[in-house]
Design a protein around this motif. Structure first.
Motif, short mmCIF file in Angstrom:
data_model
loop_
_atom_site.label_atom_id
_atom_site.label_comp_id
_atom_site.label_asym_id
_atom_site.label_seq_id
_atom_site.Cartn_x
_atom_site.Cartn_y
_atom_site.Cartn_z
N GLU A 92 5.50 0.38 4.16
CA GLU A 92 4.63 -0.58 3.47
C GLU A 92 3.29 -0.79 4.18
N HIS A 97 -3.90 -1.39 3.27
CA HIS A 97 -2.72 -2.05 2.70
C HIS A 97 -2.81 -3.57 2.80
N ASP A 112 4.80 -8.62 -4.85
CA ASP A 112 4.82 -8.59 -6.32
C ASP A 112 4.58 -9.95 -6.93
N PRO A 255 0.26 -3.51 -4.68
CA PRO A 255 1.47 -2.90 -5.22
C PRO A 255 2.39 -3.98 -5.77
N LYS A 256 3.35 -3.58 -6.58
CA LYS A 256 4.20 -4.58 -7.23
C LYS A 256 5.67 -4.21 -7.14
N HIS A 257 6.10 -3.71 -5.97
CA HIS A 257 7.52 -3.47 -5.79
C HIS A 257 8.19 -4.79 -5.43
N ALA A 265 -2.65 -0.27 -0.93
CA ALA A 265 -3.38 -0.87 -2.05
C ALA A 265 -4.66 -0.10 -2.31
#
Length: 271
Positions: A92, A97, A112, A255-257, A265
């Motif tokens: 991640e 990021h 998210d 990101p949307k995990h 990002a």
């Protein structure tokens, strides 16, 4: 910023701070929703020039623990499959990021769940590149924030405050991460500066280095104060030297995990 050797310390520290920041996170969430609204005047006056603030990255991109942040495995190839497809293994907190509040707080907001209105914001660029050229662990200090306000006016509610240290130009060179002796060194924010930004109503902070804290930080004070307050950070920004100190609007493709602590990002600015 991510280092497996810190896990136990992180757990102990975040538990001790849980009660301190639980109320602060609620207050912050209410104030930060103004980010997109505050960006509207700048958007209305924008020239239409878009600046990419994201580094392209691969397994050679420097990481906090020195391990590859992204790995590629060919799943389909044009011959014989008729199309290309990679399987990616991604950590991640690598490349350009986001650090979500959950990264350094128990029960904090996951990536998210970041309100989308906070992902478009006025961008304030604080330039410490001259000082960083002399001191690789230079920090954004309260005096830098006060000087920015004196020159450009009040910090807009929900704004993203980005540190321009000149480090982006070092990508591809070991000095982006380390001194010649291998000691980690790069600029970041001071805790006093981020406390001041929180009081001023800023919604996020960003750096053109590997971490919100400077490379010689022993306690990650900024991570432990800023993230549990309900705010987020962006690490590894590019091309901040192409932006004015004020007047740009940042777009943060988070990101949307589900349940993530952050992640790579795509970040852009409209000038």
């Amino acid at each position: 910023m991510c280092n497996i050797c810190l896990i136990e310390g992180v757990k102990a520290h975040m538990l001790s701070r849980r009660s301190l920041f639980s109320g602060a996170a609620v207050t912050a969430a209410a104030g930060l929703a103004a980010g997109a609204l505050s960006a509207r005047p700048a958007l209305a006056q924008a020239s239409g020039r878009v600046v990419d603030l994201t580094h392209a990255y691969d397994s050679d991109f420097p990481t906090f623990d020195g391990q590859p942040g992204i790995l590629y495995e060919t799943d389909k190839d044009f011959e014989p499959d008729g199309y290309h497809l990679f399987k990616l293994t991604i950590f991640e907190h690598t490349g350009t990021h986001i650090d979500a509040p959950l990264h350094f707080s128990q029960g904090g907001t996951s990536v998210d769940a970041l309100p989308v209105e906070n992902l478009i914001a006025p961008l304030c660029v604080v330039d410490i590149s001259d000082r960083a050229a002399e001191d690789p662990n230079a920090m954004v200090e309260p005096a830098d924030i006060e000087a920015w306000i004196s020159a450009h006016g009040a910090i807009p509610e929900g704004a993203c405050i980005a540190m321009h240290s000149g480090w982006s130009a070092r990508i591809g060179d070991p000095s982006w991460r380390n001194l010649p002796d291998g000691t980690m060194a790069f600029p970041g924010f001071s805790r006093a500066a981020t406390d001041l930004l929180a009081e001023a109503g800023a919604g996020s902070i960003g750096v053109d280095t590997m971490s919100l804290d400077p490379g010689n930080s022993a306690d990650f004070a900024v991570h432990y104060a800023w993230l549990p307050s309900g705010r987020f950070g962006i690490e590894g920004l590019a091309n901040l030297d192409q932006l004015p100190a004020s007047g740009a609007t940042i777009f943060i493709g988070a990101p949307k995990h589900r349940g993530g602590t952050g992640g790579p990002a795509r970040v852009m600015a409209l000038v």
